[in-house]
Write an enzyme that holds these catalytic residues in place. Structure first.
Site, PDB file in Angstrom:
ATOM      1  N   PHE A 292       0.858  -1.181   0.000  1.00 58.77           N
ATOM      2  CA  PHE A 292       0.000   0.000   0.000  1.00 58.77           C
ATOM      3  C   PHE A 292       0.899   1.237   0.000  1.00 58.77           C
ATOM      4  O   PHE A 292       1.891   1.294   0.728  1.00 58.77           O
ATOM      5  CB  PHE A 292      -0.926  -0.013   1.222  1.00 58.77           C
ATOM      6  CG  PHE A 292      -1.951   1.077   1.170  1.00 58.77           C
ATOM      7  CD1 PHE A 292      -3.019   0.990   0.289  1.00 58.77           C
ATOM      8  CD2 PHE A 292      -1.832   2.202   1.963  1.00 58.77           C
ATOM      9  CE1 PHE A 292      -3.962   2.007   0.224  1.00 58.77           C
ATOM     10  CE2 PHE A 292      -2.773   3.226   1.900  1.00 58.77           C
ATOM     11  CZ  PHE A 292      -3.840   3.125   1.021  1.00 58.77           C
TER      12      PHE A 292
ATOM     13  N   TYR B 146     -10.756   2.158  10.768  1.00 58.61           N
ATOM     14  CA  TYR B 146     -11.974   2.493  10.015  1.00 58.61           C
ATOM     15  C   TYR B 146     -12.368   1.478   8.958  1.00 58.61           C
ATOM     16  O   TYR B 146     -13.329   1.692   8.235  1.00 58.61           O
ATOM     17  CB  TYR B 146     -11.875   3.892   9.391  1.00 58.61           C
ATOM     18  CG  TYR B 146     -10.694   4.150   8.477  1.00 58.61           C
ATOM     19  CD1 TYR B 146     -10.672   3.684   7.163  1.00 58.61           C
ATOM     20  CD2 TYR B 146      -9.606   4.892   8.915  1.00 58.61           C
ATOM     21  CE1 TYR B 146      -9.609   3.949   6.321  1.00 58.61           C
ATOM     22  CE2 TYR B 146      -8.530   5.164   8.085  1.00 58.61           C
ATOM     23  CZ  TYR B 146      -8.537   4.689   6.793  1.00 58.61           C
ATOM     24  OH  TYR B 146      -7.479   4.946   5.971  1.00 58.61           O
ATOM     25  N   LYS B 147     -11.623   0.376   8.854  1.00 59.00           N
ATOM     26  CA  LYS B 147     -12.017  -0.638   7.879  1.00 59.00           C
ATOM     27  C   LYS B 147     -12.857  -1.712   8.587  1.00 59.00           C
ATOM     28  O   LYS B 147     -13.992  -1.462   8.939  1.00 59.00           O
ATOM     29  CB  LYS B 147     -10.762  -1.227   7.220  1.00 59.00           C
ATOM     30  CG  LYS B 147      -9.971  -0.186   6.406  1.00 59.00           C
ATOM     31  CD  LYS B 147      -8.733  -0.816   5.782  1.00 59.00           C
ATOM     32  CE  LYS B 147      -7.837   0.226   5.132  1.00 59.00           C
ATOM     33  NZ  LYS B 147      -8.407   0.783   3.896  1.00 59.00           N
TER      34      LYS B 147
END
Lengths: 416, 416
Positions: free
Chosen positions: A142, A238-239
């Site tokens: 990422f 937040y996933k």
């Protein structure tokens, strides 16, 4: 569009009996009612932003009007005996996350962003292996993982080499040169899951430390950091943890490194006694020393409430359902792939699969735009990836069926 | 205790006519109704945690149920034309803060904590003065400022000297050795305000860069960073800006440094095109490059709403009222100081005063505890400081009167 009680979503009339049966026997089916999702939507993007847990709005209202509005500054320490003080809120959230990732509560610090936590982890890890100069990472990691390593390396005078290799070849590149491996367990594009335990062991054999990015792992399936002997890890709030947009992230530091790992980002809230206001930094016990600033109370409270979704959930059960959902999806998609030139890039082998399924597809960006318009919300990832995240807490096999019907319609060019 | 409409707080019957008159002529009196404060409290701790602005709960409810719950992942880009997209939210908040601190919008980045922003600012500043080795700071600087410098220095191999001198002697210690001055404009204990413009000019003459901590300045009075030629600054979202507990902080980077200042904490959201997912970091235009991670949407939204309190407020008017409030407080406290051994440590000279008044006091911790019990909420700061913050947006001279009555009662040992 309004938020709906997802329990009331009707079962599709054409749902095959085997899928109906899988849903009927789903031990996690009751969790679905805890989430508020828009009517008419199949949300396959919880791996980018988890949906709103039912407990969050009420909790935040209490924090706003009660704790902040009425309690004001007193809320930092008030009601500590009822575990409602803000000072210990990061520790309470850390304890909930620790259970999901195979860590002890004092090995987890909650706060800041994933990027900032990666910086802390990498800085600490490199300092513990002072005689080596290579950071081994996934060439397709990422972006933030790569950028953090680049920024830190530049700060340190460029003395490290960031060695980027395909994530299928990490083990082959381990050597006595490697200071730290910086790896994301599940590839955000392909959904390929690396062998965290195996690679951690191999890194250890070569004297390298491991920094794991669990962005697509924590809350998606069982992670056992201590079982694997991992050194450092970070993850996203937040996933799959459903903490809300920009929720605080977490940092894992194995206990054996607490004494030796330097705290590069040292601030008052990581001090052993913040209100002593001492001139020199003395680290707090445990991983909490690694979060320098004031806890983000609103966001942390949302994350804290959302994490209750995992209460009583066996992670093995979660994983079994995740695999059932992704297997079902892959199976139903097969004829569509053949007809429309989609190529599955997620491994079929369970051990190598996260909780998402991705395809390379012609016109992927336009296809995803039409899917979203139709209420099947996944992600486009450059250059040509369609990505669908599956989250066993609120997805049913009927959702998988609905999603595939939507994908078929879009691929066949039907207007909604 | 319930939140109250502060407009309805009755005027004390014994309020002296001159104070009544000052309140009657207060051009900011109408702002008071925008804040929700507990009944019966005089809140003199807005310099530690600002109170709840009326617009915040409604805004957060909309963000929770509307933007997160219904909009889900789409809210990152949805309604950009109406300035409601999450992606640009940090920029909108930055523009509001920029006006308060004499900066241009693209010179301000919002996100992360004050501590983390200090780290970024100091790392960038030191890199711009590569041939010098001394960081000059206030010996009594706020602890996090000292700890951040310590942590960064250790990360960089300990090649810097952190030279700590009394904040009254900064100018005398400027020399060609100094790389960076790391100063807080207003001392958190004494309330002494440094000469930001003068010290910035003197630092510049010596070839040193300035990193200013505006924790007790931003929103308390007019700050003019560009007028002063300041290089870097950081500030806090949860004090005078009223953004809520743990609100995101801000970072100011003067435009002339944008091209040259390295981004040590580089992450995907500071990239020129985050969704290009490129392998190499290319900084976004302006200061935004300095915030690496995903924006903290809940906390940022609260801060964004709270900042509307400053809409239409002339900062010179705010400052004039602040000085009137602190002058009044100092005057009313004089007989009590003489009778009870309190010593004013805040400068009487307006130019040297922030927006707080502090006293050294016998048994300060116990005194503050009793004051808080009585509803006069200030701060104890180690070892013997009573600290009272004044915030012209919601304080009246009648509040000052009430506070002094409460302090008198406590000092004279009356039970509430």
């Amino acid at each position: 569009m309004t938020l709906t009680d997802t329990q009331t979503t009707p079962v599709p009339a054409d749902l095959p009996a085997d899928l109906l049966d899988l849903d009927a026997r789903d031990p996690l089916a009751h969790k679905r009612a805890e989430f508020l999702l828009p009517a008419g939507v199949v949300y396959l993007d919880g791996n980018s932003l988890g949906p709103l847990h039912r407990s969050v709005p009420e909790r935040i209202e209490r924090v706003l009007r009660g704790e902040w509005g009425e309690g004001l500054i007193r809320s930092w320490t008030a009601n500590a005996e009822a575990a409602l003080d803000w000072m210990a809120l990061p520790d309470r959230v850390a304890a909930k996350i620790a259970r999901l990732i195979g860590a002890r509560p004092h090995e987890v610090a909650v706060g800041d962003s994933t990027s900032v936590n990666l910086f802390k982890a990498l800085a600490a890890a490199l300092a513990l292996v002072p005689d080596r100069r290579v950071i081994l990472t996934d060439a397709d990691n990422f972006p933030t993982d790569l950028y953090v390593a680049q920024g830190l390396n530049a700060l340190l005078g460029g003395r490290y080499e960031l060695r980027r290799v395909p994530n299928t070849e990490i083990a082959a590149h381990l050597s006595l040169e490697i200071a730290v491996t910086l790896l994301t367990e599940v590839d955000y594009r392909t959904g390929r899951r690396l062998d965290l335990a195996g690679l951690s062991a191999q890194a250890r054999e070569h004297g390298a430390l491991t920094v794991w990015d669990l962005a697509h792992s924590a809350g998606a399936f069982e992670v056992d950091l201590n079982g694997a002997g991992a050194d450092f890890a970070v993850g996203c709030g937040y996933k799959y943890l459903n903490g809300g947009p920009g929720a605080p992230a977490f940092l894992f530091v194995a206990e054996r490194h607490h004494a030796g790992a330097p705290v590069a980002l040292s601030g008052w809230m990581g001090h052993a006694d913040p209100f002593e206001m001492a001139r020199d930094f003395v680290p707090a016990p445990g991983a909490r020393r690694f979060v320098p600033g004031t806890p983000q109370v609103l966001s942390l409270s949302a994350l804290d409430a959302a994490l209750d979704a995992f209460e009583g959930v066996e992670m093995a059960e979660l994983r079994a359902k995740s695999l059932s959902l992704t297997d079902t999806f892959i199976g139903l998609m097969e004829p569509l792939c053949a007809a429309h030139g989609l190529m599955l890039v997620t491994p079929r082998a369970h051990a190598q699969r996260g909780s998402q399924v991705s395809y390379r597809a012609p016109d992927a960006q336009a296809v995803m735009r039409r899917l979203v318009e139709r209420g099947v919300i996944g992600d486009f990832r450059t250059p040509d990836i369609l990505r669908f995240g599956f989250t066993p807490l609120y997805h049913s096999h009927a959702d998988v069926w609905r999603a595939v019907q939507g994908i078929r319609a879009v691929l066949e060019g039907q207007t909604p």
